[in-house]
Design an enzyme around this catalytic site. Structure first.
Site, mmCIF file in Angstrom:
data_model
loop_
_atom_site.group_PDB
_atom_site.id
_atom_site.type_symbol
_atom_site.label_atom_id
_atom_site.label_comp_id
_atom_site.label_asym_id
_atom_site.label_seq_id
_atom_site.Cartn_x
_atom_site.Cartn_y
_atom_site.Cartn_z
ATOM 1 N N ASP A 1 5.692 11.799 -55.050
ATOM 2 C CA ASP A 1 6.816 12.358 -54.285
ATOM 3 C C ASP A 1 7.918 12.926 -55.171
ATOM 4 O O ASP A 1 9.091 12.873 -54.832
ATOM 5 C CB ASP A 1 7.401 11.295 -53.331
ATOM 6 C CG ASP A 1 6.316 10.695 -52.479
ATOM 7 O OD1 ASP A 1 5.509 11.472 -51.950
ATOM 8 O OD2 ASP A 1 6.252 9.457 -52.355
ATOM 9 N N GLY B 1 0.842 14.139 -50.002
ATOM 10 C CA GLY B 1 1.577 14.956 -49.037
ATOM 11 C C GLY B 1 2.471 15.890 -49.829
ATOM 12 O O GLY B 1 3.544 15.508 -50.251
ATOM 13 N N HIS B 2 1.990 17.094 -50.061
ATOM 14 C CA HIS B 2 2.747 18.049 -50.874
ATOM 15 C C HIS B 2 3.440 19.043 -49.953
ATOM 16 O O HIS B 2 2.796 19.774 -49.215
ATOM 17 C CB HIS B 2 1.827 18.754 -51.867
ATOM 18 C CG HIS B 2 1.262 17.823 -52.901
ATOM 19 N ND1 HIS B 2 0.342 18.205 -53.838
ATOM 20 C CD2 HIS B 2 1.514 16.514 -53.143
ATOM 21 C CE1 HIS B 2 0.045 17.173 -54.616
ATOM 22 N NE2 HIS B 2 0.736 16.136 -54.198
ATOM 23 N N GLN C 1 -0.078 12.330 -56.466
ATOM 24 C CA GLN C 1 0.539 11.045 -56.819
ATOM 25 C C GLN C 1 1.313 11.179 -58.144
ATOM 26 O O GLN C 1 1.628 12.276 -58.542
ATOM 27 C CB GLN C 1 -0.501 9.916 -56.896
ATOM 28 C CG GLN C 1 -1.098 9.526 -55.544
ATOM 29 C CD GLN C 1 -2.199 10.455 -55.095
ATOM 30 O OE1 GLN C 1 -3.085 10.804 -55.852
ATOM 31 N NE2 GLN C 1 -2.134 10.884 -53.854
ATOM 32 N N LYS D 1 6.245 17.868 -56.200
ATOM 33 C CA LYS D 1 5.238 18.690 -56.871
ATOM 34 C C LYS D 1 4.826 19.899 -56.036
ATOM 35 O O LYS D 1 4.628 20.982 -56.566
ATOM 36 C CB LYS D 1 3.988 17.840 -57.176
ATOM 37 C CG LYS D 1 4.275 16.698 -58.141
ATOM 38 C CD LYS D 1 3.016 15.898 -58.450
ATOM 39 C CE LYS D 1 2.501 15.087 -57.279
ATOM 40 N NZ LYS D 1 3.396 14.014 -56.833
#
Ligand code: IMP
Ligand code: MG
Length: 399
Positions: A8, A35-36, A203, A11
């Site tokens: 988080d 979750g990008h 991650q 990225k």
């Protein structure tokens, strides 16, 4: 591009920003636990499996190191323009995450009770384990027709719904047909033609299965060294790493977090920074910037260039603190690994050399933030090349 914290770091936004300079973006690790987030003109897109270069019209490669959940992939493709599907190539060697893996992830977490890892329950650990046990299908196996017998025997403790599994496999075959090939071969081909590929990590370094805060980690490797192994390309092709960090720290799930702010201070940064998981919606734990942990992550990745995100959030926080050492039983250290077994007990030693309070970014980098950048560059021996001051693609300053 790798995360230097516990994920988080922002990225997705940085990949989207940089993707213009590349021919392709390749995801190399993790699965739909990621979750990008990319925000363009107020519209928010969260990518779980599809590389974050999708909105820049780039070739999109999902490398063999990824564990692929066809259900999530289908959901992602359904809300993106048709063009995205045409640009997508999934490596046939990706392990496929089955409903059994997800069910097992939930069961394991329940079994752990109070010492649960706090996984995203996306089946990531069980899927990598099933791969290591040589039980799970690869994307190419699924297309050829795969014998789920051994896998279902392995999972026999779960209430296996055979009809459901067959229906899932048929849907997955339909979805994957035409998408599967060799990402490894494609990257090597692009390289031979002088093309450029951006490698997108998911991650963060401190969640690496081996080098992170085990056992409170994810089940894959998250550092730059995994790029070549995961994608099936020579190490020399991985290039130089860009590390991404927030100007404070967050962590979702359990595990040591030396600079965590547990009281109202943490709550305030959480709400200012909207620190809720992009995949699970869980509130993230929030803390001050941890230079001890960052130095370790930078060393693991050989990072010389860093992007810093969310500086705008600290415009609304009066104080700034950076942890420069850990103290444990009267001993101070700047080595992240010194008290590895006691990371949940170390006391952070802070410095407050400046504050970012009130800084405004719309007319370029303000003096306050210049001080911050200089400080980071000196402390971490890196070059800060990007400062991100908001979710929106345009709120990015290149240095
Ligand atoms: P898993 O990857 O779902 O097995 O979760 C293992 C740990 O990694 C948990 O603490 C998760 O919260 C964390 N984690 C996994 N993926 C992400 C991510 O994309 N961002 C932040 N934390 C993550
Ligand atoms: Mg995330």
């Amino acid at each position: 591009m790798v995360g230097l914290q516990w994920g988080d770091e922002g990225k997705g936004k940085i990949v989207d920003f940089l993707a213009g300079e590349y021919d392709a973006v390749a995801r190399f690790n993790g699965g739909s636990n990621a979750g990008h987030t990319v925000v363009i003109g107020g519209r928010k897109h969260t990518f779980h499996l599809i590389p974050s270069g999708a909105l820049k019209g780039k070739e999109l490669l999902v490398g063999a190191g990824v564990v692929l959940d066809p259900v999530v992939l289908g959901e992602e493709l359904a809300i993106l323009p048709d063009e995205v599907r045409r640009k997508l190539l999934v490596d046939g060697r990706c392990s496929v995450v089955s409903p059994l893996d997800k069910e097992f992830d939930r069961a394991l977490e329940e079994m752990r009770g109070g010492s649960a890892i706090g996984t995203t329950r996306r089946g990531i650990g069980p899927s990598y384990a099933a791969r290591a046990l040589r039980l799970s299908p690869r994307a190419s196996d699924l297309l050829d027709g795969f014998d789920f017998g051994p896998l279902t025997i392995y999972y026999r403790k779960l209430a296996v719904d055979s009809a459901g599994l067959i229906a899932w496999a048929e849907d997955s075959q339909k979805l994957l047909r035409g998408l599967v090939g060799s990402v490894s071969a494609r990257i090597i081909e692009l390289d031979e033609r002088g093309g450029a590929v951006l490698f997108e990590g998911s991650q963060g370094s401190l969640l690496d299965l081996i080098h992170g805060t085990y056992p409170f980690v994810t089940s894959t490797h998250t550092t730059a060294s995994y790029i070549s192994a995961a994608l099936g390309i020579p190490p020399s092709m991985a290039g130089e790493s860009l590390g991404v960090t927030k100007c404070y720290a967050t962590r979702v799930g359990s595990g040591p977090f030396p600079t965590e702010l547990k009281g109202p201070e943490g709550e305030s940064v959480r709400s200012l920074g909207s620190e809720y998981g992009a995949t699970t919606g869980r509130p993230r734990r929030v803390g001050w910037l941890d230079l001890v942990a960052l130095k370790y992550a930078i060393r693991l990745n050989g990072t010389k260039k860093v992007a810093v995100s969310k500086v705008d959030i600290l415009s609304r926080v009066r104080e700034f603190k950076a942890c420069v050492a850990y103290r444990h039983q009267g001993t101070e250290t700047t080595d992240f690994q010194r008290f590895l077994a006691h990371l949940d007990e170390v006391e952070p030693v802070y410095e407050s050399p400046f504050s970012l309070y009130g800084a405004e970014y719309d007319r370029g980098l303000p003096d306050q933030c210049k001080k911050f950048v200089d400080y980071l560059e000196k402390q971490l021996e890196v070059k800060v090349i990007i400062v991100s001051y908001g979710d929106e693609r345009s709120k990015t300053i290149e240095l």
